[in-house]
Design a protein around this motif. Structure first.
Motif, PDB file in Angstrom:
ATOM      1  N   UNK A   5      11.905  11.197   3.314  1.00 26.92           N
ATOM      2  CA  UNK A   5      11.502  11.228   1.641  1.00 26.92           C
ATOM      3  C   UNK A   5      10.561  10.134   1.409  1.00 26.92           C
ATOM      4  N   UNK A   6      10.820   9.027   1.902  1.00 16.09           N
ATOM      5  CA  UNK A   6       9.556   8.049   1.784  1.00 16.09           C
ATOM      6  C   UNK A   6       8.459   8.566   2.293  1.00 16.09           C
ATOM      7  N   UNK A   7       8.403   9.323   3.363  1.00  8.44           N
ATOM      8  CA  UNK A   7       7.061   9.829   3.853  1.00  8.44           C
ATOM      9  C   UNK A   7       6.216  10.591   2.956  1.00  8.44           C
ATOM     10  N   UNK A   8       7.111  11.853   2.483  1.00  8.08           N
ATOM     11  CA  UNK A   8       6.793  12.680   1.424  1.00  8.08           C
ATOM     12  C   UNK A   8       6.035  11.902   0.342  1.00  8.08           C
ATOM     13  N   UNK A   9       6.835  11.208  -0.202  1.00  8.01           N
ATOM     14  CA  UNK A   9       6.440  10.525  -1.487  1.00  8.01           C
ATOM     15  C   UNK A   9       5.130   9.600  -1.241  1.00  8.01           C
ATOM     16  N   UNK A  10       5.085   8.870  -0.113  1.00 10.02           N
ATOM     17  CA  UNK A  10       3.737   8.258   0.267  1.00 10.02           C
ATOM     18  C   UNK A  10       2.771   9.086   0.480  1.00 10.02           C
ATOM     19  N   UNK A  11       2.898  10.385   1.110  1.00 10.32           N
ATOM     20  CA  UNK A  11       1.679  11.436   1.150  1.00 10.32           C
ATOM     21  C   UNK A  11       1.347  11.937  -0.060  1.00 10.32           C
ATOM     22  N   UNK A  12       2.224  12.027  -1.136  1.00 11.81           N
ATOM     23  CA  UNK A  12       1.897  12.683  -2.464  1.00 11.81           C
ATOM     24  C   UNK A  12       0.927  11.589  -3.056  1.00 11.81           C
ATOM     25  N   UNK A  13       1.699  10.295  -3.107  1.00  8.17           N
ATOM     26  CA  UNK A  13       0.668   9.201  -3.750  1.00  8.17           C
ATOM     27  C   UNK A  13      -0.584   8.927  -3.243  1.00  8.17           C
ATOM     28  N   UNK A  14      -0.622   9.094  -1.759  1.00  4.09           N
ATOM     29  CA  UNK A  14      -2.109   8.844  -1.281  1.00  4.09           C
ATOM     30  C   UNK A  14      -2.999   9.711  -1.606  1.00  4.09           C
ATOM     31  N   UNK A  15      -2.509  11.076  -1.863  1.00  3.78           N
ATOM     32  CA  UNK A  15      -3.229  12.136  -2.395  1.00  3.78           C
ATOM     33  C   UNK A  15      -3.898  11.832  -3.904  1.00  3.78           C
ATOM     34  N   UNK A  16      -3.119  11.447  -4.480  1.00  2.00           N
ATOM     35  CA  UNK A  16      -3.110  11.352  -6.062  1.00  2.00           C
ATOM     36  C   UNK A  16      -3.871  10.192  -6.513  1.00  2.00           C
ATOM     37  N   UNK A  17      -3.420   8.848  -5.853  1.00  2.00           N
ATOM     38  CA  UNK A  17      -4.009   7.661  -6.500  1.00  2.00           C
ATOM     39  C   UNK A  17      -5.070   6.963  -5.527  1.00  2.00           C
ATOM     40  N   UNK A  18      -6.042   6.299  -5.950  1.00  3.46           N
ATOM     41  CA  UNK A  18      -6.874   5.524  -5.477  1.00  3.46           C
ATOM     42  C   UNK A  18      -6.440   4.282  -4.855  1.00  3.46           C
ATOM     43  N   UNK A  19      -6.679   4.108  -3.667  1.00  7.02           N
ATOM     44  CA  UNK A  19      -6.356   2.731  -2.888  1.00  7.02           C
ATOM     45  C   UNK A  19      -7.016   1.508  -3.513  1.00  7.02           C
TER      46      UNK A  19
END
Ligand SMILES: Cc1cc2nc3c(=O)[nH]c(=O)nc-3n(C[C@H](O)[C@H](O)[C@H](O)COP(=O)(O)OP(=O)(O)OC[C@H]3O[C@@H](n4cnc5c(N)ncnc54)[C@H](O)[C@@H]3O)c2cc1C
Length: 342
Positions: free
Chosen positions: A219-233
């Motif tokens: 679940x952590x990996x899925x959420x990290x993937x969604x966040x990386x797609x949506x939010x600028x680093x």
């Protein structure tokens, strides 16, 4: 030993990379060093104290005339455990996401939905960080602080923290009065996963993972993937995450707005009958996504995020004000700024 430095640039200590200067600066590695520093009269007379963790929720509008304390107090200690749960005390200067990863590696669940949020453990209670249907308060037992004026050690249990949506007593009655030195959590050895928020289920489908086989680490990996797609680093594009809080309004006001905007996006508020409006949707609906003002811009994938080049915080604040004015004119709601403006 703590070393007081003078005239230190804060550009490397905030994710907007604003080059404000601190008249005094000190990195704090232990509670004992902090207390001894605060008991030195010449230190507390230095024109105010600002505590900084990762600087990911800060907008520095000018040089700071006082003392900046960088919280680097580390340590992860198990206080108690049984077959169901573990109580763990974590130093305020630990990196938040590294602690989430560590807790999951130990088989302790509860913080997985709060994965990939920048910053430190000590700052997390200040605004009761939240994401994907979970808030910090759901796993928090208590907060240990040192009072800045007296150097006294204090403890606040969860109720005393007065947590709300992106809110706590440390933003109200106890604002700027403490440095949070450690936070104690209760985490589960028998996880109950929270999946009904945002794009979690569609990401599970895309990854072909069923609810039955999903683990907290996945679940952590899925959420990290969604966040990386949506939010600028922030390391690439300076930003502080969401620039505005989602406004909370009553049902009556909601009906009025729905008459003009039937496609309005909103969610039930957690604690009462009110609703939380999706601020990003409203900003996007008014055409702000991708708009540029000088060195500041509304992010092209996430309208809640404002980004800035070369630390131009004046442009950032002018852009924020223009958005607030437009949203107020069209929706009749006030957008509150989420990060701390110093
Ligand atoms: C890309 C991105 C995504 C983000 N996503 C989220 C999200 O999903 N959910 C969310 O809630 N937030 C989010 N944030 C905001 C931010 O990450 C959190 O608010 C985080 O807790 C800030 O931690 P920090 O250590 O960087 O705090 P800082 O920015 O250093 O400080 C923030 C405030 O807390 C005070 N403070 C910091 N440490 C202490 C301490 N030890 N004791 C007392 N006061 C202290 C500071 O004085 C300041 O007022 C995001 C930010 C970014 C850049």
């Amino acid at each position: 030993m703590t070393t007081l430095k003078q005239q230190v640039s804060l550009a490397d200590y905030n994710t907007l990379r604003i080059d404000a200067c601190a008249a005094w600066f000190c990195r704090i590695d232990s509670k004992a060093a902090l207390i001894s520093l605060l008991r030195t009269p010449a230190v507390t007379e230095k024109g105010g104290i600002l505590v900084i963790g990762g600087g990911s929720n800060l907008v520095l509008t000018r040089d700071f005339p006082g003392l900046v304390l960088l919280n680097a107090i580390k340590g992860i200690d198990v206080v108690h455990q049984d077959s169901d749960s573990v109580m763990v005390s974590v130093g305020g200067g630990e990196n938040w996401d590294a602690f989430v990863a560590y807790s999951l590696s130990q088989g302790w669940a509860g913080l997985e939905n709060l994965s990939a949020i920048p910053g430190t453990v000590g700052a997390a209670p200040i605004q009761n960080i939240g994401a994907y249907g979970v808030e910090l308060k759901d796993c928090l037992v208590s907060v240990s602080t040192v009072e800045l004026v007296s150097g006294q050690v204090r403890q606040f249990d969860r109720q005393e923290c007065e947590f709300g949506y992106r809110d706590s007593i440390f933003k109200k009655a106890e604002k700027d009065k403490h440095i949070i030195t450690s936070v104690t959590f209760r985490l589960d050895k028998r996880p109950t996963l929270k999946l009904n928020y945002g794009e979690i289920r569609s990401e599970m489908d895309a990854s072909r993972i069923s609810e039955k086989e999903l683990t907290p680490v996945q679940l952590r990996q899925l959420i990290s993937t969604i966040r990386a797609r949506k939010l600028p680093d922030p390391k690439v594009t300076p930003n502080v995450g969401s620039f505005f809080k989602n406004p909370v309004i009553g049902k009556k006001q909601l009906q009025t707005i729905l008459e003009s905007f039937p496609d309005l996006v909103y969610f039930p508020a957690t604690d009462n009958d009110d609703v939380k409006l999706a601020a990003g949707w409203m900003i996007d609906r008014l055409g702000w996504k991708g708009k540029v003002l000088g060195m500041a811009r509304v992010h092209s994938r996430q309208a809640l995020v404002l980004t800035v080049r070369e630390g131009h915080c004046e442009d950032l604040l002018t852009l924020a004000k223009s958005i607030q004015k437009d949203v107020s004119a069209h929706f009749g709601v006030v957008l509150e700024i989420e990060p701390r403006i110093v």
